[in-house]
Write a protein that holds these residues in place. Structure first.
Motif, PDB file in Angstrom:
ATOM      1  N   GLN A  61       0.844  -1.198   0.000  1.00  0.00           N
ATOM      2  CA  GLN A  61       0.000   0.000   0.000  1.00  0.00           C
ATOM      3  C   GLN A  61       0.883   1.253   0.000  1.00  0.00           C
ATOM      4  O   GLN A  61       1.788   1.378   0.826  1.00  0.00           O
ATOM      5  N   GLU A  85       3.792   0.067   2.353  1.00  0.00           N
ATOM      6  CA  GLU A  85       3.711  -0.850   3.484  1.00  0.00           C
ATOM      7  C   GLU A  85       3.334  -2.231   2.974  1.00  0.00           C
ATOM      8  O   GLU A  85       2.367  -2.384   2.218  1.00  0.00           O
ATOM      9  N   LEU A  91       0.179  -8.570   4.689  1.00  0.00           N
ATOM     10  CA  LEU A  91       0.005 -10.001   4.442  1.00  0.00           C
ATOM     11  C   LEU A  91      -1.330 -10.273   3.743  1.00  0.00           C
ATOM     12  O   LEU A  91      -2.359  -9.751   4.166  1.00  0.00           O
ATOM     13  N   ARG A  92      -1.282 -11.076   2.707  1.00  0.00           N
ATOM     14  CA  ARG A  92      -2.496 -11.463   2.009  1.00  0.00           C
ATOM     15  C   ARG A  92      -2.490 -12.963   1.769  1.00  0.00           C
ATOM     16  O   ARG A  92      -1.471 -13.525   1.382  1.00  0.00           O
ATOM     17  N   ILE A 126      -3.381 -13.038  12.136  1.00  0.00           N
ATOM     18  CA  ILE A 126      -2.202 -12.555  12.877  1.00  0.00           C
ATOM     19  C   ILE A 126      -2.331 -12.839  14.381  1.00  0.00           C
ATOM     20  O   ILE A 126      -1.388 -13.353  14.996  1.00  0.00           O
ATOM     21  N   ASN A 147       5.635  -5.023   8.816  1.00  0.00           N
ATOM     22  CA  ASN A 147       5.090  -5.151  10.169  1.00  0.00           C
ATOM     23  C   ASN A 147       5.756  -6.315  10.888  1.00  0.00           C
ATOM     24  O   ASN A 147       5.822  -7.430  10.354  1.00  0.00           O
ATOM     25  N   ASP A 188       3.624   1.952  15.114  1.00  0.00           N
ATOM     26  CA  ASP A 188       2.370   1.732  14.396  1.00  0.00           C
ATOM     27  C   ASP A 188       1.159   1.875  15.318  1.00  0.00           C
ATOM     28  O   ASP A 188       1.284   1.758  16.537  1.00  0.00           O
ATOM     29  N   ASP A 189      -0.003   2.108  14.723  1.00  0.00           N
ATOM     30  CA  ASP A 189      -1.268   2.162  15.466  1.00  0.00           C
ATOM     31  C   ASP A 189      -1.208   3.133  16.628  1.00  0.00           C
ATOM     32  O   ASP A 189      -1.762   2.878  17.703  1.00  0.00           O
ATOM     33  N   ARG A 229      -5.994   4.651  12.215  1.00  0.00           N
ATOM     34  CA  ARG A 229      -7.159   4.942  11.400  1.00  0.00           C
ATOM     35  C   ARG A 229      -8.336   5.481  12.208  1.00  0.00           C
ATOM     36  O   ARG A 229      -9.137   6.276  11.720  1.00  0.00           O
ATOM     37  N   GLU A 264      -2.909   6.826   8.882  1.00  0.00           N
ATOM     38  CA  GLU A 264      -3.506   5.671   8.222  1.00  0.00           C
ATOM     39  C   GLU A 264      -4.983   5.913   7.939  1.00  0.00           C
ATOM     40  O   GLU A 264      -5.631   6.665   8.653  1.00  0.00           O
ATOM     41  N   GLY A 265      -5.488   5.227   6.951  1.00  0.00           N
ATOM     42  CA  GLY A 265      -6.927   5.217   6.725  1.00  0.00           C
ATOM     43  C   GLY A 265      -7.480   6.499   6.130  1.00  0.00           C
ATOM     44  O   GLY A 265      -8.633   6.848   6.379  1.00  0.00           O
ATOM     45  N   GLU A 315      -9.259   8.263   3.557  1.00  0.00           N
ATOM     46  CA  GLU A 315     -10.169   7.785   2.505  1.00  0.00           C
ATOM     47  C   GLU A 315     -10.726   8.896   1.643  1.00  0.00           C
ATOM     48  O   GLU A 315     -11.184   8.652   0.529  1.00  0.00           O
ATOM     49  N   GLY A 329      -3.903   5.336   2.619  1.00  0.00           N
ATOM     50  CA  GLY A 329      -5.325   5.021   2.677  1.00  0.00           C
ATOM     51  C   GLY A 329      -5.931   4.796   1.315  1.00  0.00           C
ATOM     52  O   GLY A 329      -5.276   4.958   0.282  1.00  0.00           O
ATOM     53  N   PHE A 330      -7.209   4.430   1.344  1.00  0.00           N
ATOM     54  CA  PHE A 330      -7.911   4.076   0.120  1.00  0.00           C
ATOM     55  C   PHE A 330      -8.051   5.257  -0.830  1.00  0.00           C
ATOM     56  O   PHE A 330      -8.343   5.072  -1.999  1.00  0.00           O
TER      57      PHE A 330
HETATM   58  P1  C2E Z   1      -1.653  -1.996  10.155  1.00  0.00           P
HETATM   59  O1  C2E Z   1      -0.211  -2.338  10.190  1.00  0.00           O
HETATM   60  O2  C2E Z   1      -2.088  -0.830  10.956  1.00  0.00           O
HETATM   61  O3  C2E Z   1      -2.015  -1.831   8.620  1.00  0.00           O
HETATM   62  C1  C2E Z   1      -2.968  -0.917   8.118  1.00  0.00           C
HETATM   63  C2  C2E Z   1      -4.298  -1.613   7.903  1.00  0.00           C
HETATM   64  O4  C2E Z   1      -5.265  -0.622   7.521  1.00  0.00           O
HETATM   65  C3  C2E Z   1      -4.293  -2.626   6.761  1.00  0.00           C
HETATM   66  O5  C2E Z   1      -5.240  -3.634   7.088  1.00  0.00           O
HETATM   67  C4  C2E Z   1      -4.802  -1.797   5.593  1.00  0.00           C
HETATM   68  O6  C2E Z   1      -5.346  -2.578   4.555  1.00  0.00           O
HETATM   69  C5  C2E Z   1      -5.841  -0.971   6.287  1.00  0.00           C
HETATM   70  N1  C2E Z   1      -6.136   0.268   5.585  1.00  0.00           N
HETATM   71  C6  C2E Z   1      -5.253   1.101   4.979  1.00  0.00           C
HETATM   72  N2  C2E Z   1      -5.872   2.181   4.470  1.00  0.00           N
HETATM   73  C7  C2E Z   1      -7.184   2.051   4.769  1.00  0.00           C
HETATM   74  C8  C2E Z   1      -8.345   2.865   4.506  1.00  0.00           C
HETATM   75  O7  C2E Z   1      -8.288   3.932   3.910  1.00  0.00           O
HETATM   76  N3  C2E Z   1      -9.527   2.406   4.987  1.00  0.00           N
HETATM   77  C9  C2E Z   1      -9.633   1.217   5.653  1.00  0.00           C
HETATM   78  N4  C2E Z   1     -10.843   0.835   6.075  1.00  0.00           N
HETATM   79  N5  C2E Z   1      -8.554   0.429   5.924  1.00  0.00           N
HETATM   80  C10 C2E Z   1      -7.350   0.847   5.482  1.00  0.00           C
HETATM   81  P2  C2E Z   1      -4.902  -5.190   6.887  1.00  0.00           P
HETATM   82  O8  C2E Z   1      -4.075  -5.409   5.672  1.00  0.00           O
HETATM   83  O9  C2E Z   1      -6.200  -5.923   7.020  1.00  0.00           O
HETATM   84  O10 C2E Z   1      -3.982  -5.531   8.133  1.00  0.00           O
HETATM   85  C11 C2E Z   1      -4.485  -5.427   9.435  1.00  0.00           C
HETATM   86  C12 C2E Z   1      -3.367  -5.525  10.439  1.00  0.00           C
HETATM   87  O11 C2E Z   1      -2.776  -6.822  10.412  1.00  0.00           O
HETATM   88  C13 C2E Z   1      -2.222  -4.560  10.166  1.00  0.00           C
HETATM   89  O12 C2E Z   1      -2.542  -3.270  10.642  1.00  0.00           O
HETATM   90  C14 C2E Z   1      -1.104  -5.224  10.943  1.00  0.00           C
HETATM   91  O13 C2E Z   1      -1.206  -4.936  12.315  1.00  0.00           O
HETATM   92  C15 C2E Z   1      -1.419  -6.693  10.730  1.00  0.00           C
HETATM   93  N6  C2E Z   1      -0.581  -7.206   9.634  1.00  0.00           N
HETATM   94  C16 C2E Z   1      -0.796  -7.191   8.292  1.00  0.00           C
HETATM   95  N7  C2E Z   1       0.218  -7.781   7.625  1.00  0.00           N
HETATM   96  C17 C2E Z   1       1.113  -8.175   8.571  1.00  0.00           C
HETATM   97  C18 C2E Z   1       2.388  -8.867   8.530  1.00  0.00           C
HETATM   98  O14 C2E Z   1       2.948  -9.202   7.472  1.00  0.00           O
HETATM   99  N8  C2E Z   1       2.990  -9.121   9.737  1.00  0.00           N
HETATM  100  C19 C2E Z   1       2.424  -8.744  10.933  1.00  0.00           C
HETATM  101  N9  C2E Z   1       3.082  -9.037  12.090  1.00  0.00           N
HETATM  102  N10 C2E Z   1       1.250  -8.092  10.998  1.00  0.00           N
HETATM  103  C20 C2E Z   1       0.601  -7.815   9.842  1.00  0.00           C
END
Ligand code: C2E
Ligand code: MG
Ligand code: MG
Ligand code: MG
Length: 294
Positions: free
Chosen positions: A45, A59, A62-63, A78, A113, A175-176, A199, A232-233, A235, A253-254
């Motif tokens: 992203q 960033e 994981l998918r 996770i 991450n 983060d967060d 977000r 983050e986030g 939109e 963000g989106f």
């Molecule tokens: P994060 O690190 O805070 O990543 C940002 C999350 O916000 C991502 O969700 C992303 O898709 C989402 N996001 C970004 N922009 C927007 C937006 O404009 N609107 C909305 N509604 N969402 C947005 P995702 O990909 O579902 O990942 C969720 C969490 O899972 C991540 O939060 C991170 O904490 C964890 N994660 C994802 N990939 C990995 C990884 O490879 N390793 C680890 N340890 N954690 C991961």
């Protein structure tokens, strides 16, 4: 529901709990098999400089497209991987994959991450150094995203890992930001390069002056501590305008794009940097005034 009336204690069968435990156990097994079978992917992203509109990096997220099921949310797997410790394998794999993918990009950063559990391991900084050496990616192009839970009750190895990484040029992002506890003391404990505002602070930013005030305060504090602020986030175009005015640095963000496969990176950059933001564009929906539809 449970009922205790002195004599007999009875508990109704809770199928949702039973189902949850079974689903978690199955997901844990499936996840391990999927990583081994190369079914896990990283999507990227864009992180966009709010003032210049330039893409500064991506960033890695994981998918997992689970055969016969569909996309499984990282938010679901996770936490499971953290309880089983499998998250360390995921972290090692993600670092290697992200650094390998980023070699093909222009001179942009890649953010990975990493779970607290992994950052607490004394071997962590050495693992990162080895991946950088083996992939040939410049350390300055790697950013590690950690959450403040890593700084909660941590031992000396956490700061040791972070300091050593930072000494080699790797960037560290918190983060967060704003979702946990005691965030402010953590900011003085370790010199982060960047804070990522969660977000939840951006949602309903319009017409919520208290939310804007908090974001503004975070941005000012970060600036005083020489840290960048990513939000983050993002939109909508309106959110972007407010955040830019409050002097945040990077938007994610989106509005720009959700995470996309590595193969689309070049096209993404071109689309984002090529599309000048229409001045005075407006819209109320989540894609209102969006440069690119998600
Ligand atoms: P994060 O690190 O805070 O990543 C940002 C999350 O916000 C991502 O969700 C992303 O898709 C989402 N996001 C970004 N922009 C927007 C937006 O404009 N609107 C909305 N509604 N969402 C947005 P995702 O990909 O579902 O990942 C969720 C969490 O899972 C991540 O939060 C991170 O904490 C964890 N994660 C994802 N990939 C990995 C990884 O490879 N390793 C680890 N340890 N954690 C991961
Ligand atoms: Mg992150
Ligand atoms: Mg985040
Ligand atoms: Mg977040």
């Amino acid at each position: 529901a449970a009922k205790a009336d002195g004599k007999g204690c009875w508990r109704t069968f809770d199928p949702s709990l039973e189902e949850r435990v079974l689903r978690q156990r199955q997901l844990d097994l499936d996840m391990r098999a999927a990583l081994a079978a190369d079914e896990m992917e990283l999507h990227y992203q864009p992180l966009v400089d709010m003032r210049s509109g330039r893409v500064t990096g991506f960033e890695a997220l994981l998918r997992w497209n689970k055969p016969g099921y569909g996309w499984v949310s990282p938010g679901e797997i996770i936490p499971i991987a953290e309880t089983t410790g499998f998250i360390v394998e995921i972290g090692r794999w993600a670092l290697r994959r992200a650094c390998t993918d980023a070699r093909d990009w222009p001179d942009l950063r890649v953010a990975v991450n990493i779970s607290s559990i992994h950052v607490r391991m004394p071997s962590f900084h050495g693992e990162v150094a080895a991946v950088l050496r083996e992939t040939g990616l410049a350390p300055e192009r790697l950013e590690i995203e950690i959450t403040e839970s890593v700084l909660l009750d941590h031992g000396p190895e956490v700061l040791e890992n972070l300091k050593r990484l930072r000494a080699t040029g790797v960037r560290i992002a918190l983060d967060d930001f704003g979702t946990g506890y005691s965030s402010l003391s953590y900011l003085t404990e370790f010199p982060f390069d960047k804070v990522k505002v969660d977000r939840s602070f951006v949602r309903d930013l319009q017409g919520r002056p208290e939310k804007v005030a908090v974001v503004e305060a975070i941005a000012r504090m970060a600036r005083a501590l020489s840290m960048n602020v990513t939000v983050e986030g993002v939109e909508t175009r309106q959110q972007l305008e407010v955040l830019r005015e409050k002097r945040c640095d990077i938007a994610q963000g989106f509005l720009y794009s959700p995470a996309r496969p590595a193969s689309e990176i070049a096209a993404l950059i071109e689309r984002i940097e090529g599309a000048a933001l229409p001045q005075g564009a407006s819209g109320d929906g989540p894609t209102g005034g969006a440069v690119v539809p998600a």
